[in-house]
Design a protein around this motif. Structure first.
Motif, PDB file in Angstrom:
ATOM      1  N   ARG A 150      38.225 -46.103 -35.777  1.00 14.36           N
ATOM      2  CA  ARG A 150      37.371 -44.931 -34.934  1.00 14.36           C
ATOM      3  C   ARG A 150      36.537 -43.938 -36.370  1.00 14.36           C
TER       4      ARG A 150
ATOM      5  N   TYR B   3      33.857 -40.232 -35.564  1.00 17.39           N
ATOM      6  CA  TYR B   3      33.425 -39.673 -34.933  1.00 17.39           C
ATOM      7  C   TYR B   3      33.089 -38.769 -35.891  1.00 17.39           C
TER       8      TYR B   3
ATOM      9  N   TYR C 252      31.022 -34.911 -34.964  1.00 20.16           N
ATOM     10  CA  TYR C 252      31.137 -33.735 -34.273  1.00 20.16           C
ATOM     11  C   TYR C 252      29.706 -32.705 -34.651  1.00 20.16           C
TER      12      TYR C 252
ATOM     13  N   GLN D 122      29.355 -28.786 -35.139  1.00 17.83           N
ATOM     14  CA  GLN D 122      29.644 -27.071 -35.229  1.00 17.83           C
ATOM     15  C   GLN D 122      28.260 -25.363 -35.455  1.00 17.83           C
TER      16      GLN D 122
ATOM     17  N   GLN E 108      30.971 -21.287 -32.966  1.00 19.97           N
ATOM     18  CA  GLN E 108      31.866 -21.152 -31.973  1.00 19.97           C
ATOM     19  C   GLN E 108      32.833 -23.236 -32.193  1.00 19.97           C
ATOM     20  N   GLY E 109      33.547 -23.979 -31.588  1.00 19.42           N
ATOM     21  CA  GLY E 109      33.909 -24.985 -32.020  1.00 19.42           C
ATOM     22  C   GLY E 109      33.039 -25.568 -32.172  1.00 19.42           C
ATOM     23  N   PRO E 110      33.626 -26.686 -32.583  1.00 15.08           N
ATOM     24  CA  PRO E 110      33.121 -28.486 -33.020  1.00 15.08           C
ATOM     25  C   PRO E 110      32.784 -29.152 -31.430  1.00 15.08           C
TER      26      PRO E 110
ATOM     27  N   PHE F 255      31.802 -32.442 -29.678  1.00 15.94           N
ATOM     28  CA  PHE F 255      31.344 -33.912 -29.828  1.00 15.94           C
ATOM     29  C   PHE F 255      29.979 -34.610 -29.846  1.00 15.94           C
TER      30      PHE F 255
ATOM     31  N   TYR G  79      31.028 -41.258 -30.913  1.00  9.01           N
ATOM     32  CA  TYR G  79      31.825 -42.089 -31.920  1.00  9.01           C
ATOM     33  C   TYR G  79      31.897 -43.515 -32.148  1.00  9.01           C
TER      34      TYR G  79
ATOM     35  N   GLU H 226      30.264 -44.369 -27.321  1.00  9.93           N
ATOM     36  CA  GLU H 226      29.768 -42.910 -26.310  1.00  9.93           C
ATOM     37  C   GLU H 226      28.896 -42.270 -27.104  1.00  9.93           C
TER      38      GLU H 226
ATOM     39  N   LEU I 116      30.240 -32.670 -38.402  1.00  9.36           N
ATOM     40  CA  LEU I 116      32.152 -33.165 -38.964  1.00  9.36           C
ATOM     41  C   LEU I 116      32.187 -34.414 -38.166  1.00  9.36           C
TER      42      LEU I 116
ATOM     43  N   THR J  27      45.994 -38.914 -33.635  1.00  8.58           N
ATOM     44  CA  THR J  27      45.475 -38.040 -34.695  1.00  8.58           C
ATOM     45  C   THR J  27      43.930 -38.276 -35.519  1.00  8.58           C
ATOM     46  N   GLN J  28      42.795 -37.236 -35.077  1.00 13.90           N
ATOM     47  CA  GLN J  28      42.065 -36.745 -35.988  1.00 13.90           C
ATOM     48  C   GLN J  28      41.579 -36.390 -36.995  1.00 13.90           C
TER      49      GLN J  28
ATOM     50  N   PHE K 233      39.650 -35.412 -40.412  1.00 11.78           N
ATOM     51  CA  PHE K 233      37.881 -34.167 -40.311  1.00 11.78           C
ATOM     52  C   PHE K 233      38.107 -34.060 -41.910  1.00 11.78           C
ATOM     53  N   GLY K 234      36.484 -34.940 -41.768  1.00 16.07           N
ATOM     54  CA  GLY K 234      36.355 -34.346 -43.810  1.00 16.07           C
ATOM     55  C   GLY K 234      35.471 -33.326 -43.452  1.00 16.07           C
TER      56      GLY K 234
END
Lengths: 114, 113
Positions: A31, A33, A35, A37, A41-43, A45, A48, A56, A91, A102-103, A105-106
């Motif tokens: 998977r 994803y 995002y 940001q 603000q938070g990331p 979506f 994915y 989605e 992201l 768990t995702q 992140f880069g």
């Protein structure tokens, strides 16, 4: 480094130009994803993939945005005709897609549209 | 649609003091809750998730379904805990797998010496 990588790390472009970002997930992760940001603000979506299938897409992903994961490995996010409002950190995250995963992140690609 | 609220943008404590970062969510089903942390000049990383019931770096978080909260706590804060903390929620995207994360706005924690 076996973590998620993203390139470029920074991109400055002029309004109206097209940009493309790349994400290389952790190798065994199915998977992937994307995002976005913005400052303070938070990331949020965007979209994915499960392998090469895009499962989605957020309504944040306008027609100017397109994402691909052609062979189920790396992914690209393209923004056409960039606008100043596209300036943000983009992201990428990946997960192994087994149960509740768990995702990871880069580091992100910071886009500035002048 | 699901939503995550972190009411404090900034939180300052002194070293050795207890700390609590608040997180409330809205979702009618059975979400999974996470705390992610971002230290200065580092990438976003998972701190803990509610199903693990672990204590990571001295932090714990309990899911309270009645109050729809998932507050992060640590009894004795350390200077190295200074970072941005994000609460996040994941809901079933289909089948039994979980999908996208919905994040709160984040809380910047500063621990003073």
């Amino acid at each position: 480094d076996t973590g998620v990588s993203q390139n470029p790390r920074h991109k400055i472009t002029k309004r109206g130009q097209n940009v493309t970002f790349r994400c290389d997930p952790i190798s065994e992760h199915n998977r992937l994803y994307w995002y976005r940001q913005t400052l303070g603000q938070g990331p949020e979506f965007l979209t994915y993939f499960q392998n090469e299938a895009q499962l989605e897409k957020s309504r944040l992903l306008s027609d100017r945005f397109s994402a691909e994961r052609p062979k189920g490995s790396f992914s690209t996010l393209e923004i056409q005709r960039t606008e100043q409002g596209d300036s943000a950190m983009y992201l990428c995250a990946s997960s192994p897609s087994r149960g509740t995963d768990t995702q990871y992140f880069g580091p992100g690609t910071r886009l500035t549209v002048l | 649609a699901q939503r995550v609220t972190q009411p404090e943008k900034l939180l300052s404590v002194f070293k050795g003091a207890p700390v609590e970062l608040k997180c409330n969510y809205s979702y009618s089903g059975s979400p999974e809750l996470f705390w992610y942390v971002q230290y200065s000049r580092q990438r976003l990383q998972l701190l803990l998730r509610h199903i693990s019931r672990e204590s990571i770096k001295g932090f714990t978080a309990d899911l309270n379904k009645g109050e729809t909260s998932f507050h992060l706590k640590k009894p004795f804060a350390q200077e190295e805990d200074s970072a941005m903390y994000y609460c996040a929620l994941s809901v079933p995207a289909g089948g039994t797998s979980y999908g996208k994360l919905t994040f709160g706005q984040g809380t910047i924690l500063t621990v003073h010496p």
